[in-house]
Design a protein around this motif. Sequence first.
Motif, PDB file in Angstrom:
ATOM      1  N   ARG A  43      43.935  37.996  43.303  1.00  7.47           N
ATOM      2  CA  ARG A  43      44.108  38.362  44.721  1.00  7.47           C
ATOM      3  C   ARG A  43      45.030  39.563  44.888  1.00  7.47           C
ATOM      4  O   ARG A  43      44.758  40.461  45.664  1.00  7.47           O
ATOM      5  CB  ARG A  43      44.650  37.181  45.512  1.00  7.47           C
ATOM      6  CG  ARG A  43      43.646  36.114  45.784  1.00  7.47           C
ATOM      7  CD  ARG A  43      44.180  35.054  46.750  1.00  7.47           C
ATOM      8  NE  ARG A  43      43.268  33.932  46.808  1.00  7.47           N
ATOM      9  CZ  ARG A  43      42.099  33.940  47.422  1.00  7.47           C
ATOM     10  NH1 ARG A  43      41.696  34.998  48.054  1.00  7.47           N
ATOM     11  NH2 ARG A  43      41.334  32.863  47.408  1.00  7.47           N
ATOM     12  N   ASP A  44      46.126  39.569  44.144  1.00 12.01           N
ATOM     13  CA  ASP A  44      47.077  40.679  44.246  1.00 12.01           C
ATOM     14  C   ASP A  44      46.446  41.991  43.772  1.00 12.01           C
ATOM     15  O   ASP A  44      46.606  43.037  44.413  1.00 12.01           O
ATOM     16  CB  ASP A  44      48.344  40.383  43.447  1.00 12.01           C
ATOM     17  CG  ASP A  44      49.191  39.281  44.069  1.00 12.01           C
ATOM     18  OD1 ASP A  44      48.928  38.899  45.240  1.00 12.01           O
ATOM     19  OD2 ASP A  44      50.109  38.797  43.376  1.00 12.01           O
ATOM     20  N   ALA A  45      45.743  41.930  42.654  1.00 12.05           N
ATOM     21  CA  ALA A  45      45.079  43.128  42.137  1.00 12.05           C
ATOM     22  C   ALA A  45      44.002  43.600  43.107  1.00 12.05           C
ATOM     23  O   ALA A  45      43.836  44.803  43.330  1.00 12.05           O
ATOM     24  CB  ALA A  45      44.485  42.862  40.758  1.00 12.05           C
ATOM     25  N   TRP A  46      43.279  42.661  43.706  1.00 12.70           N
ATOM     26  CA  TRP A  46      42.245  43.002  44.681  1.00 12.70           C
ATOM     27  C   TRP A  46      42.868  43.702  45.893  1.00 12.70           C
ATOM     28  O   TRP A  46      42.373  44.735  46.341  1.00 12.70           O
ATOM     29  CB  TRP A  46      41.464  41.761  45.094  1.00 12.70           C
ATOM     30  CG  TRP A  46      40.519  41.982  46.227  1.00 12.70           C
ATOM     31  CD1 TRP A  46      40.533  41.373  47.439  1.00 12.70           C
ATOM     32  CD2 TRP A  46      39.388  42.868  46.259  1.00 12.70           C
ATOM     33  NE1 TRP A  46      39.498  41.830  48.222  1.00 12.70           N
ATOM     34  CE2 TRP A  46      38.779  42.747  47.513  1.00 12.70           C
ATOM     35  CE3 TRP A  46      38.845  43.755  45.338  1.00 12.70           C
ATOM     36  CZ2 TRP A  46      37.653  43.485  47.888  1.00 12.70           C
ATOM     37  CZ3 TRP A  46      37.712  44.492  45.706  1.00 12.70           C
ATOM     38  CH2 TRP A  46      37.139  44.351  46.959  1.00 12.70           C
ATOM     39  N   GLN A  47      43.953  43.163  46.414  1.00 16.20           N
ATOM     40  CA  GLN A  47      44.595  43.788  47.571  1.00 16.20           C
ATOM     41  C   GLN A  47      45.119  45.177  47.233  1.00 16.20           C
ATOM     42  O   GLN A  47      44.992  46.101  48.036  1.00 16.20           O
ATOM     43  CB  GLN A  47      45.721  42.899  48.117  1.00 16.20           C
ATOM     44  CG  GLN A  47      45.227  41.658  48.809  1.00 16.20           C
ATOM     45  CD  GLN A  47      44.165  41.951  49.866  1.00 16.20           C
ATOM     46  OE1 GLN A  47      44.302  42.856  50.673  1.00 16.20           O
ATOM     47  NE2 GLN A  47      43.089  41.186  49.842  1.00 16.20           N
ATOM     48  N   GLU A  48      45.685  45.326  46.052  1.00 14.88           N
ATOM     49  CA  GLU A  48      46.154  46.650  45.639  1.00 14.88           C
ATOM     50  C   GLU A  48      44.982  47.622  45.506  1.00 14.88           C
ATOM     51  O   GLU A  48      45.072  48.782  45.921  1.00 14.88           O
ATOM     52  CB  GLU A  48      46.931  46.568  44.319  1.00 14.88           C
ATOM     53  CG  GLU A  48      47.501  47.909  43.914  1.00 14.88           C
ATOM     54  CD  GLU A  48      48.267  47.882  42.606  1.00 14.88           C
ATOM     55  OE1 GLU A  48      48.520  48.990  42.066  1.00 14.88           O
ATOM     56  OE2 GLU A  48      48.628  46.788  42.120  1.00 14.88           O
ATOM     57  N   LEU A  49      43.878  47.164  44.942  1.00 17.17           N
ATOM     58  CA  LEU A  49      42.697  48.007  44.790  1.00 17.17           C
ATOM     59  C   LEU A  49      42.155  48.433  46.151  1.00 17.17           C
ATOM     60  O   LEU A  49      41.859  49.616  46.360  1.00 17.17           O
ATOM     61  CB  LEU A  49      41.619  47.277  43.989  1.00 17.17           C
ATOM     62  CG  LEU A  49      40.294  48.029  43.796  1.00 17.17           C
ATOM     63  CD1 LEU A  49      40.506  49.332  43.041  1.00 17.17           C
ATOM     64  CD2 LEU A  49      39.294  47.126  43.067  1.00 17.17           C
ATOM     65  N   VAL A  50      42.018  47.493  47.073  1.00 14.30           N
ATOM     66  CA  VAL A  50      41.510  47.815  48.411  1.00 14.30           C
ATOM     67  C   VAL A  50      42.395  48.864  49.070  1.00 14.30           C
ATOM     68  O   VAL A  50      41.909  49.869  49.606  1.00 14.30           O
ATOM     69  CB  VAL A  50      41.415  46.539  49.291  1.00 14.30           C
ATOM     70  CG1 VAL A  50      41.153  46.897  50.753  1.00 14.30           C
ATOM     71  CG2 VAL A  50      40.333  45.602  48.763  1.00 14.30           C
ATOM     72  N   ARG A 103      39.281  46.530  36.376  1.00 10.82           N
ATOM     73  CA  ARG A 103      39.292  45.660  35.187  1.00 10.82           C
ATOM     74  C   ARG A 103      40.139  44.416  35.435  1.00 10.82           C
ATOM     75  O   ARG A 103      39.753  43.308  35.053  1.00 10.82           O
ATOM     76  CB  ARG A 103      39.805  46.419  33.963  1.00 10.82           C
ATOM     77  CG  ARG A 103      38.803  47.362  33.346  1.00 10.82           C
ATOM     78  CD  ARG A 103      39.250  47.868  31.977  1.00 10.82           C
ATOM     79  NE  ARG A 103      40.563  48.477  31.985  1.00 10.82           N
ATOM     80  CZ  ARG A 103      40.802  49.773  32.216  1.00 10.82           C
ATOM     81  NH1 ARG A 103      39.798  50.592  32.465  1.00 10.82           N
ATOM     82  NH2 ARG A 103      42.030  50.250  32.176  1.00 10.82           N
ATOM     83  N   THR A 104      41.299  44.596  36.074  1.00 12.96           N
ATOM     84  CA  THR A 104      42.190  43.468  36.321  1.00 12.96           C
ATOM     85  C   THR A 104      41.550  42.457  37.258  1.00 12.96           C
ATOM     86  O   THR A 104      41.601  41.249  37.012  1.00 12.96           O
ATOM     87  CB  THR A 104      43.534  43.952  36.895  1.00 12.96           C
ATOM     88  OG1 THR A 104      44.127  44.864  35.953  1.00 12.96           O
ATOM     89  CG2 THR A 104      44.483  42.795  37.159  1.00 12.96           C
ATOM     90  N   VAL A 105      40.942  42.936  38.343  1.00 16.02           N
ATOM     91  CA  VAL A 105      40.290  42.024  39.289  1.00 16.02           C
ATOM     92  C   VAL A 105      39.185  41.253  38.578  1.00 16.02           C
ATOM     93  O   VAL A 105      39.060  40.033  38.744  1.00 16.02           O
ATOM     94  CB  VAL A 105      39.736  42.783  40.516  1.00 16.02           C
ATOM     95  CG1 VAL A 105      38.889  41.863  41.396  1.00 16.02           C
ATOM     96  CG2 VAL A 105      40.872  43.409  41.330  1.00 16.02           C
ATOM     97  N   ALA A 106      38.391  41.940  37.782  1.00 16.06           N
ATOM     98  CA  ALA A 106      37.254  41.302  37.115  1.00 16.06           C
ATOM     99  C   ALA A 106      37.687  40.289  36.052  1.00 16.06           C
ATOM    100  O   ALA A 106      36.975  39.314  35.812  1.00 16.06           O
ATOM    101  CB  ALA A 106      36.360  42.359  36.485  1.00 16.06           C
ATOM    102  N   SER A 107      38.851  40.499  35.459  1.00 17.92           N
ATOM    103  CA  SER A 107      39.235  39.656  34.321  1.00 17.92           C
ATOM    104  C   SER A 107      40.311  38.620  34.631  1.00 17.92           C
ATOM    105  O   SER A 107      40.713  37.877  33.742  1.00 17.92           O
ATOM    106  CB  SER A 107      39.723  40.538  33.165  1.00 17.92           C
ATOM    107  OG  SER A 107      40.917  41.196  33.535  1.00 17.92           O
ATOM    108  N   SER A 108      40.773  38.568  35.862  1.00 16.77           N
ATOM    109  CA  SER A 108      41.841  37.613  36.185  1.00 16.77           C
ATOM    110  C   SER A 108      41.367  36.609  37.227  1.00 16.77           C
ATOM    111  O   SER A 108      40.249  36.686  37.711  1.00 16.77           O
ATOM    112  CB  SER A 108      43.089  38.363  36.668  1.00 16.77           C
ATOM    113  OG  SER A 108      42.793  39.142  37.793  1.00 16.77           O
TER     114      SER A 108
END
Length: 191
Positions: free
Chosen positions: A42-49, A31-36
């Motif tokens: 980028r930070d949320a994406w790296q944490e998700l990966v 949700r964070t990656v999609a809405s930010s």
Amino acid sequence: MTAAGTDGATEGMDVVDLLLAQHARIEELFRTVASSDGTARRDAWQELVTLLAVHETAEEEIVHPLARGSIDAGNDVVDARLAEERQAKELLKDLVDDGIDAPDFDVRLSRLKTAVLEHATREERYEFVQLRAAQPARRLVALAAAVRAAEAVAPTRPHPGVESATANLLLGPPVAVVDAVRNAIRDATRD
């Protein structure tokens, strides 16, 4: 934030609760990656990966082998989950390779989210419930510690084709070192 995405709040949890907490964090990160945008995205994406990579590795090394021998139709349940994991890893790897700025990133992120969340639901329904019923509580708590240890040395990027416990144990540590170097380079060269 730990690689497991749980900030140490999981001490004393059993393995099922730990994995459920990680599933919730994964959903939140999608949700964070999609809405930010920008740095937050980028930070949320790296944490998700990272969380997806270490979470799946630990399940493949610790949880699935136990499930094979202790739940009803264990081999069938685990084989189906491994096939789902491989598909999700391939989607994730393509997204990582193409980058967050790829023109179709959001469309493919949505596909990945659907695949990952459906996979998590199936794990929860067909694997975790039976594991909790089949294993003593003290063993489930010990397995949570084993999952945390596996995550600490797991690769931080997706590696499709490495879904077995044996492959993870043989290839995981060297791949984790390579991933750490790649992450350091990415972080050092980031705007």
